[in-house]
Design a protein around this motif. Structure first.
Motif, short mmCIF file in Angstrom:
data_model
loop_
_atom_site.label_atom_id
_atom_site.label_comp_id
_atom_site.label_asym_id
_atom_site.label_seq_id
_atom_site.Cartn_x
_atom_site.Cartn_y
_atom_site.Cartn_z
N ALA A 148 -9.09 11.27 4.47
CA ALA A 148 -9.63 10.14 5.25
C ALA A 148 -9.19 10.28 6.70
CB ALA A 148 -9.21 8.80 4.67
N GLU A 149 -9.95 9.61 7.54
CA GLU A 149 -9.73 9.72 8.98
C GLU A 149 -8.45 9.02 9.42
OE1 GLU A 149 -12.28 8.41 7.38
OE2 GLU A 149 -14.20 9.10 8.18
N MET A 150 -8.15 7.89 8.76
CA MET A 150 -7.10 7.03 9.29
C MET A 150 -6.57 6.13 8.17
SD MET A 150 -5.19 5.78 11.60
CE MET A 150 -4.43 4.22 12.01
N CYS A 151 -5.32 5.75 8.29
CA CYS A 151 -4.72 4.80 7.36
C CYS A 151 -3.75 3.93 8.14
CB CYS A 151 -3.99 5.55 6.24
SG CYS A 151 -3.19 4.43 5.09
N GLY A 152 -4.07 2.65 8.24
CA GLY A 152 -3.28 1.75 9.08
C GLY A 152 -1.90 1.44 8.52
N CYS A 197 -4.73 -2.87 2.90
CA CYS A 197 -5.38 -1.80 3.66
C CYS A 197 -5.30 -2.23 5.13
CB CYS A 197 -6.82 -1.64 3.20
SG CYS A 197 -7.73 -0.40 4.13
N GLY A 198 -4.60 -1.44 5.94
CA GLY A 198 -4.40 -1.82 7.35
C GLY A 198 -5.67 -1.74 8.17
N ASN A 258 0.92 -1.14 0.00
CA ASN A 258 0.00 0.00 0.00
C ASN A 258 0.96 1.19 0.00
OD1 ASN A 258 -2.65 0.95 2.38
ND2 ASN A 258 -2.54 1.28 0.20
N GLU A 314 -10.56 0.51 -2.03
CA GLU A 314 -10.53 1.62 -1.07
C GLU A 314 -11.29 2.84 -1.57
OE1 GLU A 314 -7.03 2.86 0.97
OE2 GLU A 314 -6.04 0.95 0.61
N ARG A 315 -12.07 3.39 -0.69
CA ARG A 315 -12.70 4.69 -0.94
C ARG A 315 -11.60 5.68 -1.34
NH1 ARG A 315 -15.14 7.88 4.28
NH2 ARG A 315 -12.97 7.61 4.90
N PRO A 352 -14.74 3.95 7.50
CA PRO A 352 -15.83 2.97 7.30
C PRO A 352 -15.46 1.79 6.40
CG PRO A 352 -16.16 4.94 5.94
CD PRO A 352 -14.86 5.15 6.65
N1 LIG Z 1 -9.05 4.74 1.63
C1 LIG Z 1 -9.22 4.81 3.07
C2 LIG Z 1 -8.05 5.40 3.78
C3 LIG Z 1 -6.77 4.61 3.63
C4 LIG Z 1 -6.79 3.27 4.34
C5 LIG Z 1 -5.43 2.63 4.28
N2 LIG Z 1 -5.00 2.16 3.04
C6 LIG Z 1 -5.13 1.68 5.42
O1 LIG Z 1 -4.08 1.03 5.33
O2 LIG Z 1 -5.86 1.65 6.42
C7 LIG Z 1 -10.47 5.63 3.42
O3 LIG Z 1 -10.88 6.49 2.61
O4 LIG Z 1 -11.02 5.42 4.50
#
Ligand SMILES: N[C@@H](CCC[C@H](N)C(=O)O)C(=O)O
Length: 291
Positions: A85-89, A224-225, A18, A215-216, A165
């Motif tokens: 986005a709020e968060m990305c793991g 995606c974490g 990612n 992914e959104r 989400p």
């Molecule tokens: N596309 C996600 C944000 C990114 C998530 C990421 N790749 C992860 O590793 O968590 C969103 O719009 O919520």
């Protein structure tokens, strides 16, 4: 105000493939409209990435100032289409790796401010990083079960919140959803007023699943974490396991196209994700990218 009259430093990194453009901007002086992010993340005309991580001091960013006492650095995360986005793991591990490599953080526990709150990353040498991902939110009632549709195929899915989400659908085969060139349709739409990340999951064995994700704001990615955490919780509940009820922590292996993540849910519901983070390149951008 953007002071990019000089070249702007960037790095490129990934976590289980990612991948992210990293923009160090400690004092928060770069203007970063959605169009500039999308250009930078473009894989043909830009650097290329599933998203962008702006590294800014919490005290210098209006969305993070209230967290500055707890976390010096704010991960200003953007999807590749420029949306926030709020968060990305995976991103937060890569973010911590960048701070470590730059000498801005040492080994140990590093708190990072995100739009979903402060997340603690455990950094140790060159090894995998572990992140406290908070607890999953599993809405009760009508929003709990949703339907995911791709073309003329559809699957029941579970709604899981990981700060952002997710809709998690179990399928017979990971190829069932086809090439995922467009966002899967999630119904009822009202369950996801801000859109959804969609995971397709298959069983691999006890405590072991594999997933694909759309992914959104970024399309299909190699990992995606937050999605892996959502998948772990949905898979464990589906298997009848709940650490809160069982009084035992639970660890699942989640395979993603770009590698493997280990996800542990503690008896108090707190989730820890462990995986790699790599910086692969570094360079400078012409100031015109930000005009
Ligand atoms: N596309 C996600 C944000 C990114 C998530 C990421 N790749 C992860 O590793 O968590 C969103 O719009 O919520």
């Amino acid at each position: 105000m953007n002071s990019a009259s000089r070249p702007v430093r960037f790095l490129k990194g990934h976590g289980t493939e990612n991948d992210f453009v990293i923009l160090p901007d400690a004092d928060g002086i770069l203007e970063l409209p959605a169009a500039a992010v999308a250009r930078l993340c473009d894989r043909r005309a830009g650097i290329g990435g599933d998203g962008l991580l702006r590294v800014v001091r919490s005290a210098a960013h209006p969305e993070a100032r209230a967290m500055a006492g707890e976390a010096e650095w704010f991960m200003d995360y953007r999807n590749s289409d420029g949306s926030v986005a709020e968060m990305c793991g995976n991103g937060v591990r890569v973010f911590a790796r960048y701070l470590q490599r730059s000498g801005l953080a040492g080994d140990g526990v590093l708190p990072v401010a995100t739009r979903a709150g402060v997340r603690e990353v455990r950094v140790s040498g060159e090894g995998d990083l572990s992140v406290g991902m908070g607890s999953a939110r599993l809405p009760d009632g009508p929003g709990e079960s949703v339907t995911v549709r791709v073309g003329d195929r559809s699957w029941p899915a579970r709604h899981v919140g990981m700060g952002n989400p997710h809709a998690v659908a179990f399928v017979d085969d990971l190829s069932d959803a086809g090439p995922l060139l467009a966002p899967p349709v999630v119904e009822p739409a009202a369950a996801y007023p801000q859109g959804a990340n969609v995971e397709f999951v298959v069983d691999r064995g006890p405590g072991h699943v594999a997933m694909r994700v759309h992914e959104r704001g970024s399309g299909e990615t190699r990992s995606c974490g937050t999605g892996a955490c959502a998948v772990m919780v949905a898979a464990a509940r589906r298997a009848g396991a709940d650490p809160a009820a069982d009084g035992q922590p639970l660890t699942w292996t989640v395979d993603v196209p770009g590698g493997r993540l280990l996800i542990t849910e503690a008896a108090d519901g707190r989730i820890t994700m462990t995986g790699p983070a790599v910086i692969v390149a570094e360079g400078t951008l012409d100031p015109d990218w930000f005009r």
